[in-house]
Enzyme design. Structure first.
Site, PDB file in Angstrom:
ATOM      1  N   HIS A 180       0.986  -1.178  -0.326  1.00 21.21           N
ATOM      2  CA  HIS A 180       0.021   0.098  -0.012  1.00 21.21           C
ATOM      3  C   HIS A 180       1.017   1.032  -0.417  1.00 21.21           C
ATOM      4  O   HIS A 180       2.163   1.425  -0.223  1.00 21.21           O
ATOM      5  CB  HIS A 180      -0.945  -0.338   1.036  1.00 21.21           C
ATOM      6  CG  HIS A 180      -0.109  -0.251   2.553  1.00 21.21           C
ATOM      7  ND1 HIS A 180      -0.121   1.053   3.297  1.00 21.21           N
ATOM      8  CD2 HIS A 180       0.699  -1.468   4.077  1.00 21.21           C
ATOM      9  CE1 HIS A 180       0.838   0.516   4.157  1.00 21.21           C
ATOM     10  NE2 HIS A 180       0.518  -0.566   4.259  1.00 21.21           N
ATOM     11  N   GLY A 181       0.614   2.245  -0.407  1.00 24.24           N
ATOM     12  CA  GLY A 181       0.953   3.328  -0.142  1.00 24.24           C
ATOM     13  C   GLY A 181       2.267   3.491   0.866  1.00 24.24           C
ATOM     14  O   GLY A 181       3.365   4.101   0.822  1.00 24.24           O
TER      15      GLY A 181
END
Length: 157
Positions: free
Chosen positions: A17-18
């Site tokens: 994810h980010g």
């Protein structure tokens, strides 16, 4: 298998994810994210979303089952700086037991769910099996610690 260039290993139930893509990949110097998850390696939608994150930071990404990781990681090129990410510490333990030379394991997000209690105030919830697994990893010589981002304090388990 000791010549494998594993630069970072993380347990994060969100996988890629980010935070993983933008923060940990940069901090670790990785050029390849290896997602080790038996379910995800067959989930095209999840893979495509994670691939977008990897593409955005300019690194390669692979999705392998636990078994395939153990079988193939020894063929990694020396130029590959591998970032291993798995959903649970049990996956990391299986890799270690299979001969994958993991020396350090960052425990990131393990979210609250039924039967889990807080191990650390920032997104780390475990059950008795998780705690036992973390203890076994330490006994096997793996440096296990909690650190949500590189700028956060490390908490030894």
């Amino acid at each position: 298998m000791s010549d494998i260039n594993i630069v970072f290993t993380r347990v994060d139930n969100r996988l890629v994810h980010g935070q993983v893509g933008n923060v940990w990949v940069t901090a670790s110097g990785a050029n390849l994210i290896l997602v080790v998850d038996d379910e995800t390696c067959n989930d095209e939608l999840s893979k495509s979303l994670m691939k977008m994150t990897a593409d955005a930071v300019g690194v390669q990404i692979r999705f392998f089952s636990i078994k395939k990781t153990i079988e193939i990681i020894g063929k990694a090129a020396p130029s590959q700086k591998i970032f291993i990410v798995a959903k649970t510490p049990q996956v990391i333990e299986q890799l270690v037991d299979g001969g994958v030379p993991i020396k350090h394991c960052n425990i990131g997000n393990m979210h609250k769910s039924e039967g889990k209690h807080i191990l650390h105030e920032v997104h780390v919830y475990v059950d008795d099996q998780d705690e036992a697994c973390l203890k076994r990893l330490k006994e096997k010589g793996v440096d296990v610690y909690i650190q949500i981002t590189p700028n956060d304090r490390k908490y030894k388990i």
